[in-house]
Design an enzyme around this catalytic site. Structure first.
Site, short mmCIF file in Angstrom:
data_model
loop_
_atom_site.label_atom_id
_atom_site.label_comp_id
_atom_site.label_asym_id
_atom_site.label_seq_id
_atom_site.Cartn_x
_atom_site.Cartn_y
_atom_site.Cartn_z
N GLN A 239 -75.86 30.09 -50.70
CA GLN A 239 -75.23 29.71 -49.43
C GLN A 239 -73.77 30.14 -49.39
O GLN A 239 -73.25 30.53 -48.34
CB GLN A 239 -75.34 28.19 -49.20
N GLU B 255 -73.12 33.74 -47.96
CA GLU B 255 -73.06 33.85 -46.50
C GLU B 255 -71.82 33.17 -45.95
O GLU B 255 -71.20 33.67 -44.99
CB GLU B 255 -74.34 33.26 -45.89
N GLU B 256 -71.45 32.04 -46.52
CA GLU B 256 -70.25 31.35 -46.06
C GLU B 256 -69.01 32.23 -46.22
O GLU B 256 -68.18 32.33 -45.30
CB GLU B 256 -70.04 30.06 -46.86
N ARG B 257 -68.88 32.90 -47.34
CA ARG B 257 -67.69 33.69 -47.61
C ARG B 257 -67.63 34.92 -46.71
O ARG B 257 -66.56 35.26 -46.20
CB ARG B 257 -67.65 34.07 -49.09
N ALA C 96 -66.76 33.75 -43.20
CA ALA C 96 -65.35 33.38 -43.07
C ALA C 96 -64.46 34.61 -42.96
O ALA C 96 -63.49 34.63 -42.18
CB ALA C 96 -64.92 32.52 -44.27
#
Length: 401
Positions: A256, A259-261, A264
């Site tokens: 996860q 995808e978060e990085r 962002a």
């Protein structure tokens, strides 16, 4: 568009286009831009002052348009596109005139739900993923704790199995969307095994007895995004609420994080573009020593340098995304992009604010808000130092154990 957002007819047409031709980027971005201009930006200053925004209302508008599940399965309300479309939407959300609201949206789309979409049971997807994609439920992610931020392996929250239930005790800190969330994607220790094999991700309704919102946290930036400290006191949740396999939570959360990085970084590149452009416009008007500030070579050269750095970061983002959608491990590239994104955002914010002079030190202009909000990128989702450690690991430069 109607008062509830985009018409159902248009949503159906958009979904059909996306599913059939995979070439709907411009359509998606046009509608996203319309929502931002009509439903979000006119209210941002008010929501910043109030320290929160109406997440359920905004998420429902976005969900009705299909933008809370761009790369999620069609059978659960998503558009079924690949992650590059999520990156494109994240870039467009960078046109929101604050950092808090895009971050809250990103938690819903690319931080709290990827593991559920990939590994969750059909029952869990029906109960939690579908309403999150439609905008009927607000999600949050429960990973960080007071003593375990970037060091995910050190979390202390426990879920002890008793019959067909887990009894959960502990707490989570810095939980974005926490005061408004309907459910939390919770990382907890479910066994006494090694730290990387004893954790599980659990879908937990925030309305269960024993869930306590201790406080809404006052922050340096991201004012319109509600951030909570949450405690769990003998909270009982069915064992079937575990995402995927028990003990795989750490692995799922690391996935996860990728995808978060990337999400962002996509969001911040647009914000940096906007800050640089607004600084060019302001410094062209503001005069010092009888000529516009912009025409001083030290200023226009610095702005040119910063814009070049933003474009290089965007290229890294696109390369990592292209590899990711082909199934490659992009942990190193995503870590590099986030590291560079956080540091470059600080450079852009600091340099541009300087050129605004005294006005830049007020709360009346976007550059000061960006200066506050963007500082989080080097902390949240893994601090710069953690990114450096990951990069070193992939470069094989760390001491051998």
């Amino acid at each position: 568009a109607n008062q509830e957002g985009i018409s159902l007819v248009w949503v159906s047409a958009l979904s059909f286009i996306c599913a059939c031709c995979r070439n709907a980027t411009n359509w998606i971005l046009d509608i996203t831009s319309e929502i931002i201009d009509q439903e979000i930006n006119p209210h941002v200053d008010q929501w910043e002052a109030e320290g929160t925004f109406p997440a359920h209302k905004i998420f429902k508008i976005l969900g009705s348009a299909g933008f809370l599940g761009v790369n999620k399965p069609v059978e659960y309300g998503g558009l079924g596109l690949d992650f590059s479309y999520s990156v494109a939407v994240s870039e467009e959300l960078g046109n929101i005139r604050c950092g808090g609201i895009p971050m809250a949206i990103g938690v819903q789309t690319d931080m709290a739900t990827p593991a559920l979409a990939r590994f969750g049971s059909a029952e869990l997807k029906e109960e939690f993923l579908l309403p999150s994609i439609l905008g009927d439920k607000v999600a949050c992610l429960g990973v960080s704790e007071v003593g375990a931020g970037s060091d995910v392996s050190s979390i202390l929250t426990k879920a002890v199995r008793k019959g067909d239930e887990y009894v959960i005790n502990g707490g989570k800190m810095w939980t974005t969307n926490g005061t408004q969330a309907d459910w939390i994607c919770l990382l907890a220790n479910t066994s006494d095994a090694a730290p990387h094999r004893n954790k599980s991700l659990i879908c937990l309704p925030m309305t269960l007895p024993g869930v306590h919102i201790a406080r809404k946290i006052d922050k340096l930036g991201m004012w319109s995004s509600d951030t909570a400290e949450v405690f769990f006191d003998d909270v009982r949740v069915p064992c079937k609420n575990i995402i995927g396999q028990e003990g795989m939570g750490f692995t799922y959360q690391m996935l996860q994080f990728q995808e978060e990085r990337l999400w962002a970084v996509a969001n911040i590149v647009t914000m940096m573009d906007n800050i640089i452009q607004e600084t060019i416009q302001y410094t062209r008007q503001r005069k010092i020593f009888k000529q516009p500030v912009l025409y001083h070579q030290s200023v226009n050269f610095r702005l040119a340098e910063l814009q070049t750095e933003v474009e290089l970061l965007r290229s890294l983002l696109y390369r990592a995304t292209a590899l990711y959608i082909k199934g490659n491990d992009v942990t190193k590239l995503a870590s590099m992009a986030k590291l560079k994104g956080g540091r470059l955002a600080r450079e852009v914010g600091d340099s541009c604010l300087q050129y605004w002079g005294g006005m830049g030190f007020t709360s009346d202009v976007l550059v000061s808000r960006f200066y506050r909000d963007s500082r989080l990128l080097s902390i949240g989702g893994g601090a710069d130092e953690v990114m450096l450690g990951i990069i070193c690991k992939y470069m094989d430069t760390l001491p051998k154990k």
